[in-house]
Design an enzyme around this catalytic site. Structure first.
Site, PDB file in Angstrom:
ATOM      1  N   HIS A 116     -31.771  16.308  -4.913  1.00  0.00           N
ATOM      2  CA  HIS A 116     -30.816  17.102  -4.330  1.00  0.00           C
ATOM      3  C   HIS A 116     -30.869  18.463  -4.818  1.00  0.00           C
ATOM      4  O   HIS A 116     -29.998  19.222  -4.625  1.00  0.00           O
ATOM      5  CB  HIS A 116     -29.592  16.269  -4.507  1.00  0.00           C
ATOM      6  CG  HIS A 116     -29.193  14.871  -3.743  1.00  0.00           C
ATOM      7  ND1 HIS A 116     -28.595  13.889  -4.151  1.00  0.00           N
ATOM      8  CD2 HIS A 116     -29.776  14.432  -2.893  1.00  0.00           C
ATOM      9  CE1 HIS A 116     -28.541  12.820  -3.418  1.00  0.00           C
ATOM     10  NE2 HIS A 116     -29.360  13.165  -2.498  1.00  0.00           N
ATOM     11  N   THR A 185     -26.319   4.401 -10.694  1.00  0.00           N
ATOM     12  CA  THR A 185     -25.901   4.760  -9.334  1.00  0.00           C
ATOM     13  C   THR A 185     -25.575   3.447  -8.864  1.00  0.00           C
ATOM     14  O   THR A 185     -26.376   2.157  -8.731  1.00  0.00           O
ATOM     15  CB  THR A 185     -27.360   5.141  -8.707  1.00  0.00           C
ATOM     16  OG1 THR A 185     -26.951   5.309  -7.189  1.00  0.00           O
ATOM     17  CG2 THR A 185     -28.539   4.414  -8.748  1.00  0.00           C
TER      18      THR A 185
END
Length: 235
Positions: A116, A185
């Site tokens: 990202h 995550t």
């Protein structure tokens, strides 16, 4: 055998480990998961951090971005340092991260694939000149380049595609790994979370405080903070 001992046994026997991490790796360094933050006006964080919002409400975007996504004083935690040790030991071949804070590099890791992007890279949309995060932090309103072009963070906003090179390299490393450690995550943000489907190795290890949809496929599931777990193992 305890789960920590089992993890250590797997690491000892592995020769090609890839680490895939999310927001939970950085929360232990004091960086909050922006999805838990409140948006502005009537917008959610996902809307504020979208390409459309950046284009149409650039100043408001930056007001939110400065407050919720740049943490220049944050320091690596035990997870970051342990991963750097694993890379130096030749065990960890790549670190794939959804985080944009640059803490893996700050801890000494070199082969970091940032799905990202990174808040420390900001690029003029007109001339391509690069700026560090401090340029954004020390500017009020919209940050402009010396050429008067608008500077944009080199991060993947909602509605924007992932970098194909980074994505393909991540797939390559994961597909060749004998052990994939997924930490911090919940594996709900796609397309990044879909990378786990390319793993063909023997040991899928999930380390996360909450359960994930992939728990039943894992060789080992540890429901704890990633830094706490990594502080007890050696590479």
């Amino acid at each position: 055998m305890s789960k920590i001992n089992k993890l250590q046994e797997i690491i000892d026997k592995s020769e090609n480990i890839v680490f895939f991490g999310g927001a939970g790796v950085s929360t232990e360094s004091g960086i909050p998961d922006f999805r838990s933050e409140t948006g502005i006006y009537n917008y959610t964080p996902e809307e504020v951090l979208s390409h459309t919002y950046f284009e149409n409400h650039t100043e408001e975007f930056y007001n939110y971005y400065r407050k919720h996504l740049i943490f220049n004083n944050a320091q690596p935690n035990p997870a970051h340092y342990k991963l750097a040790e694993g890379e130096k030991a030749g065990k960890i071949k790549a670190i794939i991260t959804q985080n944009i804070d640059g803490l893996h590099q700050k801890a000494g890791s070199e082969n970091v694939l940032e799905l990202h992007g990174n808040v420390n890279r900001n690029i003029c949309q007109f001339c391509g000149r690069e700026y560090e995060a401090n340029k954004i932090l020390t500017t009020d309103g919209i940050p402009y380049c010396e050429c008067d072009g608008i500077i944009k963070p080199d991060v993947v906003l909602y509605e924007e595609p992932l970098n194909n090179y980074i994505l393909n390299k991540s797939i390559e490393y994961i597909s060749k790994a004998d052990t994939l450690i997924v930490g911090g995550t919940s594996l709900v943000v796609y397309p990044a979370a879909g990378l786990i489907q390319f793993f063909n190795g023997d040991n899928l290890i999930l380390i996360n405080k909450s359960s994930t949809d992939y728990d039943s496929f894992a060789s080992l599931v540890i429901s704890d903070a990633i830094g706490e777990v990594f502080s007890k193992i050696e590479f």
